[in-house]
Scaffold this motif. Structure first.
Motif, PDB file in Angstrom:
ATOM      1  N   PHE A 206       0.827  -1.209   0.000  1.00 11.83           N
ATOM      2  CA  PHE A 206       0.000   0.000   0.000  1.00 11.83           C
ATOM      3  C   PHE A 206       0.865   1.264   0.000  1.00 11.83           C
ATOM      4  O   PHE A 206       0.466   2.290  -0.560  1.00 11.83           O
ATOM      5  CB  PHE A 206      -0.955  -0.001   1.195  1.00 11.83           C
ATOM      6  CG  PHE A 206      -2.165  -0.865   0.978  1.00 11.83           C
ATOM      7  CD1 PHE A 206      -3.216  -0.432   0.179  1.00 11.83           C
ATOM      8  CD2 PHE A 206      -2.241  -2.126   1.545  1.00 11.83           C
ATOM      9  CE1 PHE A 206      -4.322  -1.228  -0.037  1.00 11.83           C
ATOM     10  CE2 PHE A 206      -3.343  -2.941   1.338  1.00 11.83           C
ATOM     11  CZ  PHE A 206      -4.386  -2.496   0.540  1.00 11.83           C
ATOM     12  N   THR A 207       2.044   1.171   0.603  1.00  7.33           N
ATOM     13  CA  THR A 207       2.957   2.314   0.557  1.00  7.33           C
ATOM     14  C   THR A 207       3.441   2.536  -0.867  1.00  7.33           C
ATOM     15  O   THR A 207       3.572   3.678  -1.324  1.00  7.33           O
ATOM     16  CB  THR A 207       4.152   2.083   1.504  1.00  7.33           C
ATOM     17  OG1 THR A 207       3.660   1.885   2.827  1.00  7.33           O
ATOM     18  CG2 THR A 207       5.098   3.270   1.493  1.00  7.33           C
TER      19      THR A 207
ATOM     20  N   THR B  17       0.468   4.165  -2.744  1.00  6.67           N
ATOM     21  CA  THR B  17       0.249   5.582  -2.421  1.00  6.67           C
ATOM     22  C   THR B  17       1.389   6.448  -2.948  1.00  6.67           C
ATOM     23  O   THR B  17       1.185   7.617  -3.273  1.00  6.67           O
ATOM     24  CB  THR B  17       0.049   5.797  -0.904  1.00  6.67           C
ATOM     25  OG1 THR B  17       1.128   5.198  -0.172  1.00  6.67           O
ATOM     26  CG2 THR B  17      -1.275   5.187  -0.449  1.00  6.67           C
ATOM     27  N   ASN B  18       2.594   5.880  -3.039  1.00  9.18           N
ATOM     28  CA  ASN B  18       3.685   6.590  -3.713  1.00  9.18           C
ATOM     29  C   ASN B  18       3.349   6.816  -5.178  1.00  9.18           C
ATOM     30  O   ASN B  18       3.565   7.904  -5.725  1.00  9.18           O
ATOM     31  CB  ASN B  18       4.994   5.802  -3.606  1.00  9.18           C
ATOM     32  CG  ASN B  18       5.823   6.192  -2.398  1.00  9.18           C
ATOM     33  OD1 ASN B  18       6.430   7.252  -2.362  1.00  9.18           O
ATOM     34  ND2 ASN B  18       5.843   5.341  -1.398  1.00  9.18           N
TER      35      ASN B  18
ATOM     36  N   LEU C  21       0.409   7.001  -6.400  1.00 11.24           N
ATOM     37  CA  LEU C  21      -0.672   7.990  -6.450  1.00 11.24           C
ATOM     38  C   LEU C  21      -0.092   9.407  -6.458  1.00 11.24           C
ATOM     39  O   LEU C  21      -0.507  10.255  -7.261  1.00 11.24           O
ATOM     40  CB  LEU C  21      -1.603   7.813  -5.258  1.00 11.24           C
ATOM     41  CG  LEU C  21      -2.674   8.909  -5.074  1.00 11.24           C
ATOM     42  CD1 LEU C  21      -3.636   8.910  -6.249  1.00 11.24           C
ATOM     43  CD2 LEU C  21      -3.419   8.716  -3.760  1.00 11.24           C
ATOM     44  N   ILE C  22       0.860   9.659  -5.576  1.00 13.03           N
ATOM     45  CA  ILE C  22       1.502  10.977  -5.544  1.00 13.03           C
ATOM     46  C   ILE C  22       2.161  11.262  -6.889  1.00 13.03           C
ATOM     47  O   ILE C  22       2.053  12.374  -7.437  1.00 13.03           O
ATOM     48  CB  ILE C  22       2.546  11.060  -4.417  1.00 13.03           C
ATOM     49  CG1 ILE C  22       1.872  10.967  -3.056  1.00 13.03           C
ATOM     50  CG2 ILE C  22       3.337  12.371  -4.507  1.00 13.03           C
ATOM     51  CD1 ILE C  22       2.854  10.909  -1.892  1.00 13.03           C
TER      52      ILE C  22
ATOM     53  N   THR D 272       8.925   9.802  -5.917  1.00 12.81           N
ATOM     54  CA  THR D 272       7.990   8.901  -5.238  1.00 12.81           C
ATOM     55  C   THR D 272       7.928   7.534  -5.918  1.00 12.81           C
ATOM     56  O   THR D 272       7.733   6.515  -5.255  1.00 12.81           O
ATOM     57  CB  THR D 272       6.582   9.522  -5.164  1.00 12.81           C
ATOM     58  OG1 THR D 272       6.177   9.954  -6.467  1.00 12.81           O
ATOM     59  CG2 THR D 272       6.558  10.703  -4.220  1.00 12.81           C
TER      60      THR D 272
ATOM     61  N   PHE E 237      -2.093  -0.507   6.071  1.00 16.29           N
ATOM     62  CA  PHE E 237      -2.250   0.888   5.639  1.00 16.29           C
ATOM     63  C   PHE E 237      -1.770   1.765   6.789  1.00 16.29           C
ATOM     64  O   PHE E 237      -2.538   2.167   7.644  1.00 16.29           O
ATOM     65  CB  PHE E 237      -3.713   1.184   5.304  1.00 16.29           C
ATOM     66  CG  PHE E 237      -3.878   2.351   4.380  1.00 16.29           C
ATOM     67  CD1 PHE E 237      -3.916   2.170   3.001  1.00 16.29           C
ATOM     68  CD2 PHE E 237      -3.987   3.646   4.874  1.00 16.29           C
ATOM     69  CE1 PHE E 237      -4.078   3.249   2.140  1.00 16.29           C
ATOM     70  CE2 PHE E 237      -4.147   4.721   4.015  1.00 16.29           C
ATOM     71  CZ  PHE E 237      -4.189   4.522   2.648  1.00 16.29           C
TER      72      PHE E 237
ATOM     73  N   ASP F  48       1.225   5.684   4.423  1.00 18.42           N
ATOM     74  CA  ASP F  48       0.144   5.738   3.443  1.00 18.42           C
ATOM     75  C   ASP F  48      -0.824   6.885   3.740  1.00 18.42           C
ATOM     76  O   ASP F  48      -1.287   7.565   2.819  1.00 18.42           O
ATOM     77  CB  ASP F  48      -0.602   4.403   3.429  1.00 18.42           C
ATOM     78  CG  ASP F  48       0.361   3.221   3.371  1.00 18.42           C
ATOM     79  OD1 ASP F  48       1.355   3.333   2.636  1.00 18.42           O
ATOM     80  OD2 ASP F  48       0.147   2.231   4.085  1.00 18.42           O
TER      81      ASP F  48
ATOM     82  N   HIS G 105       0.806  10.028   2.739  1.00 17.83           N
ATOM     83  CA  HIS G 105       0.891  10.121   1.280  1.00 17.83           C
ATOM     84  C   HIS G 105      -0.420  10.615   0.673  1.00 17.83           C
ATOM     85  O   HIS G 105      -0.410  11.381  -0.302  1.00 17.83           O
ATOM     86  CB  HIS G 105       1.249   8.761   0.681  1.00 17.83           C
ATOM     87  CG  HIS G 105       2.670   8.364   0.907  1.00 17.83           C
ATOM     88  ND1 HIS G 105       3.158   7.094   0.635  1.00 17.83           N
ATOM     89  CD2 HIS G 105       3.734   9.062   1.394  1.00 17.83           C
ATOM     90  CE1 HIS G 105       4.438   7.042   0.939  1.00 17.83           C
ATOM     91  NE2 HIS G 105       4.813   8.214   1.397  1.00 17.83           N
ATOM     92  N   LEU G 106      -1.537  10.181   1.221  1.00 17.49           N
ATOM     93  CA  LEU G 106      -2.834  10.651   0.715  1.00 17.49           C
ATOM     94  C   LEU G 106      -2.961  12.162   0.903  1.00 17.49           C
ATOM     95  O   LEU G 106      -3.430  12.877   0.005  1.00 17.49           O
ATOM     96  CB  LEU G 106      -3.972   9.935   1.443  1.00 17.49           C
ATOM     97  CG  LEU G 106      -4.136   8.435   1.174  1.00 17.49           C
ATOM     98  CD1 LEU G 106      -5.324   7.886   1.962  1.00 17.49           C
ATOM     99  CD2 LEU G 106      -4.319   8.159  -0.316  1.00 17.49           C
TER     100      LEU G 106
ATOM    101  N   ALA H 104      -0.789  14.007  -1.596  1.00 20.36           N
ATOM    102  CA  ALA H 104      -1.344  14.060  -2.945  1.00 20.36           C
ATOM    103  C   ALA H 104      -2.292  15.256  -3.095  1.00 20.36           C
ATOM    104  O   ALA H 104      -2.268  15.961  -4.111  1.00 20.36           O
ATOM    105  CB  ALA H 104      -2.082  12.754  -3.257  1.00 20.36           C
TER     106      ALA H 104
END
Length: 235
Positions: free
Chosen positions: A25-26, A29-30, A32-33, A69, A201, A205, A208-209, A212
């Motif tokens: 999940f990390t 989320t990376n 995602l960024i 990221t 999570f 994470d 990171h959200l 973003a």
């Protein structure tokens, strides 16, 4: 609260096609960024805003943070069992370079409005600062120095200089930078206090959200800020 796991064997992991991926999940989320950063970078290019020094360097900030990221997610998390702690350095250095470029954009934005010597000081100290933090992060392999560099670069230099520009110009677009700064502080607090949902999570994470969303507000500021009278600034 979440207790940091330092034993790689106990980190959350999945296996895809026989390949072990730690902290999935990390990694996601990376990515995602990175997606948000590339959206911002190409958004500025699409609006042809990257022709000015200020917008161009903010665009480079988005681009480098995006690459950082991805590198960090892959080398620094997913495959850290193969790369070791030194696998984190490429992502760390790329992100620090991105922050330094955003600082230079802020310096260029504020420089026409400030004392000449103050502008020279910020411009020169920008180089000293990044090389110092890079050396400290490499010498100690401690993410703390990456965080401290981001705090100084984004929350001291960028925030304070853009606040100074706002006090002189009242450009409403700059309010988005202030919102982004507040979100950045929230992301750091999530990381510092290890605020996690569960072991899968975790605090990385969650932060990171928030980051973003923070990037989106930086992008909103960049695409709307008025630099018409500052286009000839040189950092």
């Amino acid at each position: 609260m979440y207790e940091t796991i330092t034993d790689l064997a106990h980190m959350p992991s999945v296996k895809w096609f026989g390949i072990t991926i730690l902290e999935p999940f990390t990694v996601l989320t990376n990515l995602l960024i990175a997606t948000v950063c590339f959206y911002a970078y190409f958004g500025l290019r699409g609006k042809k805003l990257n022709v000015t020094f200020i917008h161009r360097f903010i665009g480079y900030f988005f681009l480098l943070i995006g690459f950082a990221t991805i590198i960090g997610g892959v080398l620094g998390h997913a495959f850290i069992y193969a790369t070791g702690l030194y696998g984190k350095i490429p992502g760390w250095y790329t992100s620090m370079a991105g922050v330094a470029l955003f600082e230079r954009a802020a310096i260029a934005h504020a420089r026409p409005l400030m004392n000449r010597n103050a502008g020279i000081f910020f411009s020169v100290f920008n180089y000293i600062e990044i090389f110092t933090f890079m050396a400290l992060s490499l010498g100690t392999l401690n993410f703390l120095f990456v965080e401290l560099h981001a705090i100084y670069g984004l929350f001291v230099v960028v925030f304070c200089l853009e606040l100074f520009v706002y006090s002189k110009t009242k450009d409403p677009a700059l309010k988005n930078i202030f919102i982004a700064t507040a979100l950045g502080v929230l992301a750091i607090l999530c990381h510092a206090f290890k605020l996690s949902i569960n072991r899968w999570f975790n605090y990385n994470d969650v932060s990171h959200l928030v980051m973003a969303v923070c990037i989106l507000f930086y992008y909103k500021a960049a695409k709307k800020m008025n630099t018409d009278s500052l286009n000839n600034a040189v950092a």
